[in-house]
Design an enzyme around this catalytic site. Structure first.
Site, mmCIF file in Angstrom:
data_model
loop_
_atom_site.group_PDB
_atom_site.id
_atom_site.type_symbol
_atom_site.label_atom_id
_atom_site.label_comp_id
_atom_site.label_asym_id
_atom_site.label_seq_id
_atom_site.Cartn_x
_atom_site.Cartn_y
_atom_site.Cartn_z
ATOM 1 N N CYS A 172 -4.128 -3.865 3.849
ATOM 2 C CA CYS A 172 -4.098 -3.027 2.649
ATOM 3 C C CYS A 172 -2.888 -2.105 2.748
ATOM 4 O O CYS A 172 -2.675 -1.462 3.764
ATOM 5 C CB CYS A 172 -5.378 -2.198 2.549
ATOM 6 S SG CYS A 172 -5.332 -0.938 1.253
ATOM 7 N N CYS A 182 -4.084 1.976 2.986
ATOM 8 C CA CYS A 182 -4.773 2.558 4.151
ATOM 9 C C CYS A 182 -4.472 1.798 5.441
ATOM 10 O O CYS A 182 -4.917 2.221 6.511
ATOM 11 C CB CYS A 182 -6.282 2.628 3.906
ATOM 12 S SG CYS A 182 -7.138 1.027 3.992
ATOM 13 N N CYS A 198 -10.287 -2.849 -1.706
ATOM 14 C CA CYS A 198 -10.349 -2.537 -0.283
ATOM 15 C C CYS A 198 -11.604 -1.715 -0.021
ATOM 16 O O CYS A 198 -11.842 -0.705 -0.696
ATOM 17 C CB CYS A 198 -9.104 -1.752 0.118
ATOM 18 S SG CYS A 198 -9.155 -1.135 1.822
ATOM 19 N N CYS A 233 -10.416 1.991 0.997
ATOM 20 C CA CYS A 233 -9.762 2.992 0.135
ATOM 21 C C CYS A 233 -9.855 2.678 -1.351
ATOM 22 O O CYS A 233 -9.383 3.481 -2.159
ATOM 23 C CB CYS A 233 -8.306 3.159 0.544
ATOM 24 S SG CYS A 233 -7.242 1.763 0.106
ATOM 25 N N CYS A 274 -7.005 -15.720 3.473
ATOM 26 C CA CYS A 274 -8.304 -15.849 4.118
ATOM 27 C C CYS A 274 -8.756 -14.438 4.517
ATOM 28 O O CYS A 274 -8.221 -13.846 5.459
ATOM 29 C CB CYS A 274 -8.153 -16.750 5.348
ATOM 30 S SG CYS A 274 -9.701 -17.105 6.178
#
Ligand code: FE
Length: 190
Positions: A153, A156, A104, A107, A176
């Site tokens: 995510c 976060c 991510c 984070c 995607c």
């Protein structure tokens, strides 16, 4: 008022005073203000090969927009924090083929391994599955007038993209994902 009556009244007042005082002393004291514990999330730790190495409990990340704006590029902010979508064939990872793990960009949580990346022809990085189900969240997204499943995510809450059921076998799923939501970490070479 006779002295006797005055004495009785004084005594009664004294008793009431004591009771009021007792009542005050027995009342429950206000609980001391304690800082609210930060919400926790359980996610999988992931190495540079995209392999889960264990489960860990970590604080959820709840930055303000002001903090996110300072930490992310403008494009990353628009995707991760405003659910934006980058133009197809424009991101840095749609045609990226190195071995490693995609984390991510907000984070650092490990999200997708290069081993599950495939060429979907859409112009966005596409994966058949996340590195660990614990590391992502899904939620219904009815924007644009169609029902889609948004992928976020877990740690976060950043918007990553969407998952569709037209992926390759055996899972049949196509994650995607926006390049702007990802930060690639090359595999460790021994
Ligand atoms: Fe994140």
């Amino acid at each position: 008022m006779t002295p006797r009556r005055r004495l009785l009244l004084f005594g009664a007042w004294g008793l009431l005073s004591c009771r009021r005082q007792d009542h005050t002393e027995q009342s429950t004291p206000e609980p001391a203000a304690t800082p609210e514990a930060a919400p926790q999330v359980v996610i999988a730790a992931v190495d540079a090969n995209g392999t889960p190495t264990g489960i860990e409990t970590v604080p959820r990340i709840d930055h303000t927009d002001e903090v996110w704006r300072a930490r992310l590029s403008h494009r990353q902010f628009l995707v991760l924090r405003r659910k934006g979508t980058e133009a197809p064939f424009s991101g840095r990872y749609w045609n990226h083929h190195e071995q490693g793990v995609y984390r991510c960009a907000g984070c650092g949580t490990g999200l997708f391994a290069s081993a599950t990346k495939f060429d979907s022809g859409t112009g966005w990085p596409s994966f058949t599955r996340p590195v660990a189900e614990e590391n992502i969240a899904r939620q219904a997204d009815g924007s644009l007038g169609v029902e889609r499943t948004e992928v976020l995510c877990r740690r976060c809450g950043g918007h990553l993209g969407h998952v569709f059921d037209d992926g390759p076998p055996p899972d049949g799923l196509r994650y995607c994902i926006n390049s702007e939501a990802l930060a690639f970490e090359p595999a460790a070479h021994s």
